[in-house]
Motif scaffolding. Structure first.
Motif, PDB file in Angstrom:
ATOM      1  N   GLN A 219       0.553  -1.135  -0.287  1.00 19.03           N
ATOM      2  CA  GLN A 219      -0.124  -0.015  -0.144  1.00 19.03           C
ATOM      3  C   GLN A 219       0.891   1.416   0.127  1.00 19.03           C
ATOM      4  O   GLN A 219       2.104   1.261   0.275  1.00 19.03           O
ATOM      5  N   ALA A 220       0.659   2.193  -0.883  1.00 19.93           N
ATOM      6  CA  ALA A 220       1.410   3.591  -1.016  1.00 19.93           C
ATOM      7  C   ALA A 220       0.919   4.452  -1.509  1.00 19.93           C
ATOM      8  O   ALA A 220       0.066   4.781  -2.542  1.00 19.93           O
ATOM      9  N   MET A 221       0.826   5.450  -1.134  1.00 19.38           N
ATOM     10  CA  MET A 221      -0.033   6.787  -1.532  1.00 19.38           C
ATOM     11  C   MET A 221      -1.952   6.535  -1.495  1.00 19.38           C
ATOM     12  O   MET A 221      -2.367   6.570  -2.084  1.00 19.38           O
ATOM     13  N   ASN A 222      -2.190   5.941  -0.650  1.00 16.95           N
ATOM     14  CA  ASN A 222      -3.327   5.437  -0.596  1.00 16.95           C
ATOM     15  C   ASN A 222      -4.018   4.318  -1.402  1.00 16.95           C
ATOM     16  O   ASN A 222      -5.398   4.830  -1.542  1.00 16.95           O
ATOM     17  N   LEU A 223      -3.393   3.651  -1.819  1.00 13.71           N
ATOM     18  CA  LEU A 223      -3.243   2.983  -3.028  1.00 13.71           C
ATOM     19  C   LEU A 223      -2.908   1.740  -3.110  1.00 13.71           C
ATOM     20  O   LEU A 223      -2.581   1.485  -2.245  1.00 13.71           O
ATOM     21  N   PRO A 224      -3.620   0.285  -3.219  1.00 16.65           N
ATOM     22  CA  PRO A 224      -2.572  -0.825  -3.713  1.00 16.65           C
ATOM     23  C   PRO A 224      -1.993  -0.802  -4.657  1.00 16.65           C
ATOM     24  O   PRO A 224      -2.458  -0.416  -5.617  1.00 16.65           O
ATOM     25  N   VAL A 225      -0.387  -1.415  -4.472  1.00 19.42           N
ATOM     26  CA  VAL A 225       0.794  -1.172  -5.518  1.00 19.42           C
ATOM     27  C   VAL A 225       1.127  -2.294  -5.188  1.00 19.42           C
ATOM     28  O   VAL A 225       1.080  -3.000  -4.412  1.00 19.42           O
ATOM     29  N   MET A 226       1.350  -2.520  -6.875  1.00 15.37           N
ATOM     30  CA  MET A 226       1.817  -4.487  -7.263  1.00 15.37           C
ATOM     31  C   MET A 226       3.501  -3.479  -8.460  1.00 15.37           C
ATOM     32  O   MET A 226       3.303  -2.559  -9.182  1.00 15.37           O
ATOM     33  N   PRO A 227       4.203  -4.344  -7.228  1.00 15.09           N
ATOM     34  CA  PRO A 227       5.671  -3.784  -7.735  1.00 15.09           C
ATOM     35  C   PRO A 227       6.169  -5.382  -8.927  1.00 15.09           C
ATOM     36  O   PRO A 227       5.738  -6.510  -8.250  1.00 15.09           O
TER      37      PRO A 227
END
Ligand code: URA
Length: 258
Positions: A219-227
């Protein structure tokens, strides 16, 4: 400044460099020649100069580029004004060596926003992210899960200007451009971020280690994040496409459940 080389020697040197494959007349790190001119000693031109009172020291107000970036980014109320704010931002040296500002491509308002590293030569020429070989692979990867930058993906980079010789972005450059990236995400309003490679992980998550990070939702910037692995890395290491495929399926599943 006058060169010590005579013109024939200079031409021979240039031809030799071209033969070696040099295509651009820029160094690894940007040099501010204006600043150099200010620090170079100047000859006294008159006898009076020795007796003249020393000039009062000039107080140059210090600007904090990150602070300036925050102000500029915050002043943008929509994507076109953010683009304009970036175009007018003069604190990043990379801008001087770049042909074009590379802001974004794809459909603003898409559920998926992809964040790459920085423009390469092709992107710098065209002013659009991911248009070279890595970009073509990215398009094929997205197509495999029904995504298309013409329809339902929005794409940007951590840096909007090409670093010289495609060197890695410096931490100071990433830090300076981060306020713009954060504003970009806020204004584009995606539901999911996809980070391509270590530089984007550094900028958004504050850490590197893509081999460990990839494939795990965070989670980052209030969003789910996929690297994910960067497509340029997949071009060099095609055996890693298996993992990239698994990550794409994760992304597809997330979009389904949202
Ligand atoms: N690599 C990136 O990270 N971004 C581009 O736009 C092109 C190549």
């Amino acid at each position: 400044m006058e060169s010590a080389l005579d013109p024939h020697a200079a031409l021979a040197l240039l031809e030799w460099q071209v033969e070696l494959g040099v295509t651009e007349a820029i160094g690894d790190a940007p040099v501010d020649r204006y600043a150099l001119a200010d620090t170079a000693p100047r000859p006294d031109r008159t006898a009076a100069a020795t007796s003249a009172a020393p000039a009062a020291p000039q107080v140059v107000p210090k600007t904090d580029p990150v602070q300036e970036a925050r102000k500029a980014a915050a002043s943008a109320t929509a994507l076109p004004s953010l683009r304009q704010a970036l175009a007018e931002f003069d604190h990043c040296e990379l801008k001087k060596g770049a042909r074009n500002l590379v802001f974004a491509d794809g459909m603003p308002g898409s559920r998926v926003m992809i964040i790459g590293e920085a423009p390469g030569r092709d992107e710098d020429r065209e002013g659009r992210p991911f248009v070279g070989r890595a970009g073509q692979l990215l398009d094929r990867m997205l197509a495999a899960i029904g995504l298309d930058r013409q329809k339902n993906v929005y794409i940007t980079n951590v840096l909007p200007w090409r670093p010289p010789q495609n060197r890695d972005p410096l931490p100071v450059e990433i830090g300076m451009m981060k306020p713009f990236l954060e504003r970009h995400v806020a204004l584009a309003q995606p539901q999911v971020l996809v980070l391509m490679g270590n530089i984007s992980c550094d900028a958004v998550l504050g850490k590197r280690g893509i081999t460990r990070l990839r494939g795990q939702w965070t989670q980052a910037m209030n969003l789910p994040v996929m690297p994910m692995f960067h497509p340029a890395y997949l071009l060099r290491q095609p055996q890693m496409k298996r993992q990239a495929w698994a990550d794409l399926l994760e992304l597809k599943a997330k979009l389904k459940e949202q």
